[in-house]
Design an enzyme around this catalytic site. Sequence first.
Site, PDB file in Angstrom:
ATOM      1  N   ARG A  18      -5.153  -1.681   1.542  1.00  0.00           N
ATOM      2  CA  ARG A  18      -5.502  -2.296   0.246  1.00  0.00           C
ATOM      3  C   ARG A  18      -4.690  -1.795  -0.952  1.00  0.00           C
ATOM      4  O   ARG A  18      -4.918  -2.254  -2.062  1.00  0.00           O
ATOM      5  CB  ARG A  18      -6.996  -2.120  -0.089  1.00  0.00           C
ATOM      6  N   ASP A  19      -3.749  -0.883  -0.771  1.00  0.00           N
ATOM      7  CA  ASP A  19      -2.964  -0.437  -1.931  1.00  0.00           C
ATOM      8  C   ASP A  19      -1.525  -0.124  -1.505  1.00  0.00           C
ATOM      9  O   ASP A  19      -0.987   0.928  -1.828  1.00  0.00           O
ATOM     10  CB  ASP A  19      -3.614   0.777  -2.581  1.00  0.00           C
ATOM     11  N   VAL A  20      -0.916  -1.068  -0.794  1.00  0.00           N
ATOM     12  CA  VAL A  20       0.465  -0.902  -0.342  1.00  0.00           C
ATOM     13  C   VAL A  20       1.393  -1.159  -1.525  1.00  0.00           C
ATOM     14  O   VAL A  20       1.409  -2.256  -2.091  1.00  0.00           O
ATOM     15  CB  VAL A  20       0.784  -1.878   0.812  1.00  0.00           C
TER      16      VAL A  20
END
Length: 541
Positions: free
Chosen positions: A60-62
């Site tokens: 969820r935070d690439v």
Amino acid sequence: MLDFGIEGAIPFLVMEYAPSGTLRQKYPHGTKIPFPTVLSHAKQIALALQYAHDQNIVHRDVKPENMLVDSEDKIVLSDFGLAVPAHQSQSLSTQVVAGTVLYMAPEQIRGKARPASDQYALGVVIYEWLSGMCLFKGLNFIEIAMQHILDDPPPLRENAPNITAEVEQVILRALAKEPKQRFPTIQEFVTTLEQAYRLALLDPAQSAPPPLPSIQPVKITRPEEVLFTYQAHTKEVSAIDWSSDGTRIVSGGRDEIAQVWHVPMREPLLTYRGHSSTDGRSSTIGVSAVAWSPDGSRIASAGNDETAQVWNETVQVWDASTGERILSYHGYFGSVHVVTWSPDGRYLASLGGWDSTVQIWEASTGRHVLTYHGHTSFVHEVAWSPDGAYLVSGGDDKTVQIWDARTGALLKTYDGHSKSVTTVTWSPDGVYIGSGSSNEQIHVWEISTGNQVWRYDAYPKQVWPCLRWSPDGTHIASWGRGEGTVHIWDASAGKLIQTYHGHSCSIGAVAWSPDGSSIASGDYRGVVHVWKPTRSGPISQ
């Protein structure tokens, strides 16, 4: 995780060390990366994400800030703090929306992240690396989010003409709005990307890139426009602020007065003489801080008479006499050097003395509300969050601290500076902090992760930088105490757009107009300039 333990009352983790920083530090915003390097990085990240997906975890935070470089120059995927269990069902339960909006898939924005959302994010990163541009840009979260949901990606090959049409199509599939239209797995996405690249190597003529456009000469014009100057004080201008309607400016100086003057008419309205130097020093600070209340009815000013005073200039606005004083706050034993209003106008936060604290008090009564004791040495600056729930402060203990305005509870500490933190500024969307330190550095970093977005460390020696974010969040003004220029930066990319050279001596204070169209800057000779900053385009070297 290699180990864990408890030292006193503090639990700690021992993890692998990545000494070479992040890929964002290695490739700042705007950097174009050759395709073979992009492919190498993407393959390593895809391996890590595929492993996570196989364990039913969505990252969820690439983003480049979460891609670390280890001692062998290998890429390590970090920061699983926002990770959630993966679900493939269309009937997903809605999650709390989290992530970095520049890289968020449409379904993640709707609170329904899945493995395909990480594929979308990696596709955005690859697009950015190849083109040197963000996929979508905007002034705030909502504006960027709506583009992810509704708008097609701009053609990649316009800014990356050396890639083939096949490579572009692979990336655009990973950026499809619907998760089912993307590749079945992130590993398949990167494998197909590599195949498209190798196909072009075997037969370059099959998908030859278009010719580069011809370079046209660019006419360079002087970007800065001085509207007017005002001889406001007989000594250094140490503080400036605009009224909320943008029609008036208040300035404070070492001559121990605060002046209010009308911007369109370019004439003084009143002079406030409520402060006086009482500490017997030969070099007085005078009025060291001024701040206009959000409703434009009051001004808070501070100085080395050990008070922070609130005074009403609306009753006397057309009178040449001093403003009517409403109250004085006597909470200090030394110079008060910062005073700032909460966004709702109910409270004031102020700094003073050498007690390493920040005090909050009611603007209408002067009643003390809270004293923050989180710093261990002198505090240089404090700023409210846009919603008024938090404050950020920085000081000689080399830290930037974010804390709760109601309870004083410490929420986050940023320790990226190696020397005293002299300035802090909060982005209008509440997502980023700008901070500067006495080793001539300025940092812009993301609050949720503490990751640097960009940094600048080339101020002249012995210059302490100061920062102010523009009201629309797109630009930052920086200046150095002891230096005579103002820099205008692109807040997201860290690109220098303009340097204002209008002052003939060092600058003491800078403030944006409420609409961001003008800047007021005051210098050590008591002169205030009002000028128009450039809003786009890099500075010509």
